[in-house]
Write a protein that holds these residues in place. Sequence first.
Motif, PDB file in Angstrom:
ATOM      1  N   ARG A  23       0.840  -1.206   0.000  1.00 54.16           N
ATOM      2  CA  ARG A  23       0.000   0.000   0.000  1.00 54.16           C
ATOM      3  C   ARG A  23       0.873   1.253   0.000  1.00 54.16           C
ATOM      4  O   ARG A  23       0.612   2.206  -0.758  1.00 54.16           O
ATOM      5  CB  ARG A  23      -0.900  -0.017   1.234  1.00 54.16           C
ATOM      6  CG  ARG A  23      -1.831   1.166   1.335  1.00 54.16           C
ATOM      7  CD  ARG A  23      -2.484   1.226   2.716  1.00 54.16           C
ATOM      8  NE  ARG A  23      -3.718   1.985   2.703  1.00 54.16           N
ATOM      9  CZ  ARG A  23      -4.411   2.300   3.780  1.00 54.16           C
ATOM     10  NH1 ARG A  23      -3.976   1.921   4.983  1.00 54.16           N
ATOM     11  NH2 ARG A  23      -5.531   3.011   3.696  1.00 54.16           N
ATOM     12  N   LEU A  26       2.423   1.840  -3.451  1.00 53.98           N
ATOM     13  CA  LEU A  26       1.450   2.289  -4.450  1.00 53.98           C
ATOM     14  C   LEU A  26       1.062   3.748  -4.243  1.00 53.98           C
ATOM     15  O   LEU A  26       0.953   4.517  -5.211  1.00 53.98           O
ATOM     16  CB  LEU A  26       0.215   1.391  -4.397  1.00 53.98           C
ATOM     17  CG  LEU A  26       0.463  -0.045  -4.870  1.00 53.98           C
ATOM     18  CD1 LEU A  26      -0.637  -0.971  -4.365  1.00 53.98           C
ATOM     19  CD2 LEU A  26       0.557  -0.103  -6.379  1.00 53.98           C
ATOM     20  N   CYS A  29       3.700   6.163  -5.329  1.00 56.30           N
ATOM     21  CA  CYS A  29       3.779   6.334  -6.788  1.00 56.30           C
ATOM     22  C   CYS A  29       2.673   7.241  -7.323  1.00 56.30           C
ATOM     23  O   CYS A  29       2.586   7.470  -8.528  1.00 56.30           O
ATOM     24  CB  CYS A  29       3.707   4.976  -7.477  1.00 56.30           C
ATOM     25  SG  CYS A  29       5.166   3.941  -7.210  1.00 56.30           S
ATOM     26  N   GLU A  33      -6.263   5.519  -4.107  1.00 55.30           N
ATOM     27  CA  GLU A  33      -6.680   4.284  -3.439  1.00 55.30           C
ATOM     28  C   GLU A  33      -8.202   4.171  -3.410  1.00 55.30           C
ATOM     29  O   GLU A  33      -8.894   5.054  -2.938  1.00 55.30           O
ATOM     30  CB  GLU A  33      -6.123   4.265  -2.026  1.00 55.30           C
ATOM     31  CG  GLU A  33      -6.402   2.973  -1.274  1.00 55.30           C
ATOM     32  CD  GLU A  33      -5.684   2.951   0.063  1.00 55.30           C
ATOM     33  OE1 GLU A  33      -4.692   2.225   0.194  1.00 55.30           O
ATOM     34  OE2 GLU A  33      -6.124   3.687   0.984  1.00 55.30           O
ATOM     35  N   TYR A  42      -5.988   0.336  -6.928  1.00 57.15           N
ATOM     36  CA  TYR A  42      -5.257   1.594  -7.106  1.00 57.15           C
ATOM     37  C   TYR A  42      -5.401   2.064  -8.545  1.00 57.15           C
ATOM     38  O   TYR A  42      -5.197   1.296  -9.494  1.00 57.15           O
ATOM     39  CB  TYR A  42      -3.796   1.406  -6.685  1.00 57.15           C
ATOM     40  CG  TYR A  42      -3.724   1.076  -5.212  1.00 57.15           C
ATOM     41  CD1 TYR A  42      -3.570   2.074  -4.263  1.00 57.15           C
ATOM     42  CD2 TYR A  42      -3.915  -0.233  -4.773  1.00 57.15           C
ATOM     43  CE1 TYR A  42      -3.584   1.774  -2.903  1.00 57.15           C
ATOM     44  CE2 TYR A  42      -3.931  -0.534  -3.414  1.00 57.15           C
ATOM     45  CZ  TYR A  42      -3.766   0.477  -2.490  1.00 57.15           C
ATOM     46  OH  TYR A  42      -3.801   0.186  -1.151  1.00 57.15           O
ATOM     47  N   VAL A  50      -3.798  -1.347 -10.482  1.00 58.96           N
ATOM     48  CA  VAL A  50      -3.247  -2.440  -9.667  1.00 58.96           C
ATOM     49  C   VAL A  50      -4.235  -2.846  -8.579  1.00 58.96           C
ATOM     50  O   VAL A  50      -4.943  -2.013  -8.021  1.00 58.96           O
ATOM     51  CB  VAL A  50      -1.921  -2.010  -8.983  1.00 58.96           C
ATOM     52  CG1 VAL A  50      -1.240  -3.210  -8.342  1.00 58.96           C
ATOM     53  CG2 VAL A  50      -0.981  -1.350  -9.954  1.00 58.96           C
ATOM     54  N   LEU A  61       0.265  -8.636  -6.044  1.00 54.07           N
ATOM     55  CA  LEU A  61       0.113  -7.308  -6.615  1.00 54.07           C
ATOM     56  C   LEU A  61      -0.196  -7.534  -8.088  1.00 54.07           C
ATOM     57  O   LEU A  61       0.669  -7.923  -8.862  1.00 54.07           O
ATOM     58  CB  LEU A  61       1.390  -6.501  -6.442  1.00 54.07           C
ATOM     59  CG  LEU A  61       1.302  -5.004  -6.756  1.00 54.07           C
ATOM     60  CD1 LEU A  61       0.373  -4.309  -5.773  1.00 54.07           C
ATOM     61  CD2 LEU A  61       2.681  -4.366  -6.718  1.00 54.07           C
ATOM     62  N   LYS A 105       8.422  -0.632  -7.952  1.00 56.05           N
ATOM     63  CA  LYS A 105       8.068   0.746  -8.298  1.00 56.05           C
ATOM     64  C   LYS A 105       8.219   0.997  -9.798  1.00 56.05           C
ATOM     65  O   LYS A 105       7.399   1.694 -10.410  1.00 56.05           O
ATOM     66  CB  LYS A 105       8.938   1.736  -7.506  1.00 56.05           C
ATOM     67  CG  LYS A 105       8.432   1.990  -6.094  1.00 56.05           C
ATOM     68  CD  LYS A 105       9.092   3.225  -5.495  1.00 56.05           C
ATOM     69  CE  LYS A 105       8.392   3.658  -4.217  1.00 56.05           C
ATOM     70  NZ  LYS A 105       8.937   4.913  -3.680  1.00 56.05           N
ATOM     71  N   ILE A 108       5.195  -0.295 -11.439  1.00 56.66           N
ATOM     72  CA  ILE A 108       4.048   0.581 -11.191  1.00 56.66           C
ATOM     73  C   ILE A 108       4.114   1.811 -12.090  1.00 56.66           C
ATOM     74  O   ILE A 108       3.114   2.198 -12.716  1.00 56.66           O
ATOM     75  CB  ILE A 108       3.995   1.005  -9.707  1.00 56.66           C
ATOM     76  CG1 ILE A 108       3.774  -0.217  -8.809  1.00 56.66           C
ATOM     77  CG2 ILE A 108       2.885   2.035  -9.478  1.00 56.66           C
ATOM     78  CD1 ILE A 108       3.989   0.061  -7.328  1.00 56.66           C
TER      79      ILE A 108
END
Length: 211
Positions: A23, A26, A29, A33, A42, A50, A61, A105, A108
């Motif tokens: 969490r 995410l 980045c 949420e 996300y 995601v 994930l 990351k 993401i």
Amino acid sequence: MNTKVDDYINNAKKWQDEIIQLRTLLLDCGLTEEFKWRTPCYCFQGNNVVLIGSFAACCTLSFFKGTLLQDANGFLSKPGENSQAVRFFKFTNLAQIQELQPIIKNYIYEAIAIEKVGLKVLFKSNTELEFVEELQIALDNNPALKTAFEALTPGRQRGYNLYFSAPKQTKTRESRIENHIPRILDGKGIHDCVCGLSKKMPTCDGSHKYI
């Protein structure tokens, strides 16, 4: 931060530390949420990017458009043989997430870049019934839902697919799916009686309105 995700974490029987770490990554980045399909989701500018998943053997994930990610080192897995879009990281301890943090990351940020340029997964029909995208994603990310849906008769599957695909807005389609998950898990079709009072079982004849 979404309070429903707080509740999800507080009530989690496993993987609390791992979910909290994911969490944090995410949110760092810049993703928004939300809570969809009974799990943390996300988004970037309203588009799903995601999902965090919690299962008996691992936490995950999952990238909605994972098949478009480069994944040169093969970190991502497929949720099922017929999955055309979703790909996911699988974690069994907190140390894995901490060790892979820079790599996670990067994935993401790549997923966000895909949304920025509007890339889409080109779905190919490999079954007689081609599911609406939001339903296929929900099935890919929820093994129990997938098992229950596949156990329905073809007619019941078509009924749900038609109902879920009717709205023009993605959020409405997602909401319809979310609202009908308990019914699907119960093995009921969209027009099946759930109160037990129908005179035309298993079809609902509206008897529940007179309870």
